[in-house]
Design a protein around this motif. Structure first.
Motif, PDB file in Angstrom:
ATOM      1  N   MET A   1      -7.822 -11.295   1.809  1.00 34.11           N
ATOM      2  CA  MET A   1      -7.952 -10.221   0.851  1.00 34.11           C
ATOM      3  C   MET A   1      -6.628 -10.083   0.101  1.00 34.11           C
ATOM      4  N   THR A   2      -6.676 -10.168  -1.198  1.00 31.08           N
ATOM      5  CA  THR A   2      -5.484  -9.937  -2.006  1.00 31.08           C
ATOM      6  C   THR A   2      -5.741  -8.724  -2.867  1.00 31.08           C
ATOM      7  N   GLY A   3      -4.695  -8.161  -3.354  1.00 27.98           N
ATOM      8  CA  GLY A   3      -4.824  -6.999  -4.209  1.00 27.98           C
ATOM      9  C   GLY A   3      -3.457  -6.461  -4.547  1.00 27.98           C
ATOM     10  N   LYS A   4      -3.451  -5.573  -5.509  1.00 32.35           N
ATOM     11  CA  LYS A   4      -2.188  -4.951  -5.891  1.00 32.35           C
ATOM     12  C   LYS A   4      -2.456  -3.522  -6.335  1.00 32.35           C
ATOM     13  N   VAL A   5      -1.388  -2.805  -6.519  1.00 30.28           N
ATOM     14  CA  VAL A   5      -1.448  -1.432  -7.012  1.00 30.28           C
ATOM     15  C   VAL A   5      -0.655  -1.388  -8.307  1.00 30.28           C
ATOM     16  N   ASN A   6      -1.321  -1.005  -9.388  1.00 32.84           N
ATOM     17  CA  ASN A   6      -0.645  -0.843 -10.668  1.00 32.84           C
ATOM     18  C   ASN A   6      -0.062   0.568 -10.705  1.00 32.84           C
ATOM     19  N   ILE A   7       1.198   0.656 -11.081  1.00 32.03           N
ATOM     20  CA  ILE A   7       1.907   1.938 -11.078  1.00 32.03           C
ATOM     21  C   ILE A   7       2.309   2.287 -12.506  1.00 32.03           C
ATOM     22  N   SER A   8       2.010   3.525 -12.897  1.00 36.79           N
ATOM     23  CA  SER A   8       2.431   3.986 -14.223  1.00 36.79           C
ATOM     24  C   SER A   8       2.654   5.487 -14.175  1.00 36.79           C
ATOM     25  N   GLU A   9       3.172   6.002 -15.255  1.00 37.96           N
ATOM     26  CA  GLU A   9       3.391   7.437 -15.383  1.00 37.96           C
ATOM     27  C   GLU A   9       2.901   7.895 -16.741  1.00 37.96           C
ATOM     28  N   ILE A  10       2.270   9.043 -16.765  1.00 35.05           N
ATOM     29  CA  ILE A  10       1.826   9.653 -18.017  1.00 35.05           C
ATOM     30  C   ILE A  10       2.806  10.769 -18.333  1.00 35.05           C
ATOM     31  N   ARG A  11       3.515  10.638 -19.435  1.00 34.47           N
ATOM     32  CA  ARG A  11       4.509  11.642 -19.835  1.00 34.47           C
ATOM     33  C   ARG A  11       3.829  12.834 -20.487  1.00 34.47           C
ATOM     34  N   SER A  28     -12.716  -7.295  -4.046  1.00 33.96           N
ATOM     35  CA  SER A  28     -13.034  -6.782  -2.706  1.00 33.96           C
ATOM     36  C   SER A  28     -13.412  -5.306  -2.772  1.00 33.96           C
ATOM     37  N   LEU A  29     -13.961  -4.893  -3.914  1.00 32.25           N
ATOM     38  CA  LEU A  29     -14.346  -3.499  -4.128  1.00 32.25           C
ATOM     39  C   LEU A  29     -13.197  -2.540  -3.854  1.00 32.25           C
ATOM     40  N   ASN A  30     -11.985  -2.984  -4.214  1.00 27.60           N
ATOM     41  CA  ASN A  30     -10.757  -2.197  -4.101  1.00 27.60           C
ATOM     42  C   ASN A  30     -10.399  -1.789  -2.670  1.00 27.60           C
ATOM     43  N   ALA A  31     -10.794  -2.621  -1.709  1.00 30.66           N
ATOM     44  CA  ALA A  31     -10.383  -2.389  -0.322  1.00 30.66           C
ATOM     45  C   ALA A  31      -8.860  -2.478  -0.262  1.00 30.66           C
ATOM     46  N   LEU A  32      -8.250  -1.613   0.533  1.00 34.39           N
ATOM     47  CA  LEU A  32      -6.792  -1.583   0.651  1.00 34.39           C
ATOM     48  C   LEU A  32      -6.300  -2.688   1.581  1.00 34.39           C
ATOM     49  N   THR A  33      -5.232  -3.331   1.172  1.00 37.61           N
ATOM     50  CA  THR A  33      -4.557  -4.303   2.029  1.00 37.61           C
ATOM     51  C   THR A  33      -3.273  -3.655   2.537  1.00 37.61           C
ATOM     52  N   MET A  36      -0.858  -3.350  -0.238  1.00 34.58           N
ATOM     53  CA  MET A  36      -1.182  -2.238  -1.128  1.00 34.58           C
ATOM     54  C   MET A  36      -0.761  -0.912  -0.504  1.00 34.58           C
ATOM     55  N   LEU A  37      -1.012  -0.748   0.795  1.00 30.91           N
ATOM     56  CA  LEU A  37      -0.607   0.484   1.473  1.00 30.91           C
ATOM     57  C   LEU A  37       0.901   0.672   1.438  1.00 30.91           C
ATOM     58  N   ARG A  38       1.636  -0.406   1.639  1.00 33.61           N
ATOM     59  CA  ARG A  38       3.099  -0.321   1.587  1.00 33.61           C
ATOM     60  C   ARG A  38       3.567   0.069   0.189  1.00 33.61           C
ATOM     61  N   THR A  39       2.938  -0.507  -0.823  1.00 35.01           N
ATOM     62  CA  THR A  39       3.294  -0.184  -2.209  1.00 35.01           C
ATOM     63  C   THR A  39       3.026   1.291  -2.495  1.00 35.01           C
ATOM     64  N   ILE A  40       1.861   1.773  -2.082  1.00 39.01           N
ATOM     65  CA  ILE A  40       1.509   3.176  -2.293  1.00 39.01           C
ATOM     66  C   ILE A  40       2.510   4.083  -1.585  1.00 39.01           C
ATOM     67  N   LEU A  75     -10.174  -2.265  10.289  1.00 41.84           N
ATOM     68  CA  LEU A  75      -9.362  -1.560  11.261  1.00 41.84           C
ATOM     69  C   LEU A  75     -10.195  -1.215  12.494  1.00 41.84           C
ATOM     70  N   TYR A  76     -11.406  -0.718  12.287  1.00 45.59           N
ATOM     71  CA  TYR A  76     -12.290  -0.372  13.399  1.00 45.59           C
ATOM     72  C   TYR A  76     -12.583  -1.619  14.245  1.00 45.59           C
ATOM     73  N   TYR A  77     -12.908  -2.732  13.588  1.00 44.73           N
ATOM     74  CA  TYR A  77     -13.211  -3.969  14.304  1.00 44.73           C
ATOM     75  C   TYR A  77     -12.006  -4.422  15.123  1.00 44.73           C
TER      76      TYR A  77
END
Length: 116
Positions: A1-11, A28-33, A36-40, A75-77
């Motif tokens: 599973m790969t993914g990323k988190v795009n970060i921005s700010e609205i002024r 992956s229907l935006n499942a967290l990796t 991604m959790l570390r980035t968040i 995680l449950y598995y």
């Protein structure tokens, strides 16, 4: 599973800003990796100390899912099949120390600290 988190700010006109975290793992229907959790976590900690950020929006790429739940299923598995849990559950009156000792087993999926 790969993914990323795009970060921005609205002024805002007031000089404040709204932080935006966008889950970008549409395949992956935006499942967290874990990445991604570390980035968040890192970005939320940064914004926590930024007096200009007044709120945070979390959204997702694509129209199918905000977050699939596949991350929670994984995680449950992992916990259900973890040798540390299975051995500890067979021990009468297992203590926290029993779990900690078994976490060090390379076969264990139990959460290990990921902060440096």
């Amino acid at each position: 599973m790969t993914g990323k988190v795009n970060i921005s700010e609205i002024r805002c006109g007031s000089g404040h800003a709204v932080g935006v975290l966008e889950l970008d793992n549409a395949s992956s229907l935006n499942a967290l990796t874990l990445t991604m959790l570390r980035t968040i976590q890192q970005q939320l900690l940064h914004w926590k100390h930024d007096e200009n950020i007044v709120s945070v929006i979390i959204q997702a790429v694509g129209e199918k899912a905000f977050c699939s739940g596949a991350d929670i299923r994984a995680l449950y598995y992992a916990l259900e099949n973890d040798p540390a849990i299975n051995v500890t559950n067979q021990t009468a009156n297992a203590t926290t120390d029993d779990y900690i000792k078994r976490i060090n087993n390379e076969q264990s999926y139990l959460a290990k600290p990921f902060f440096n």
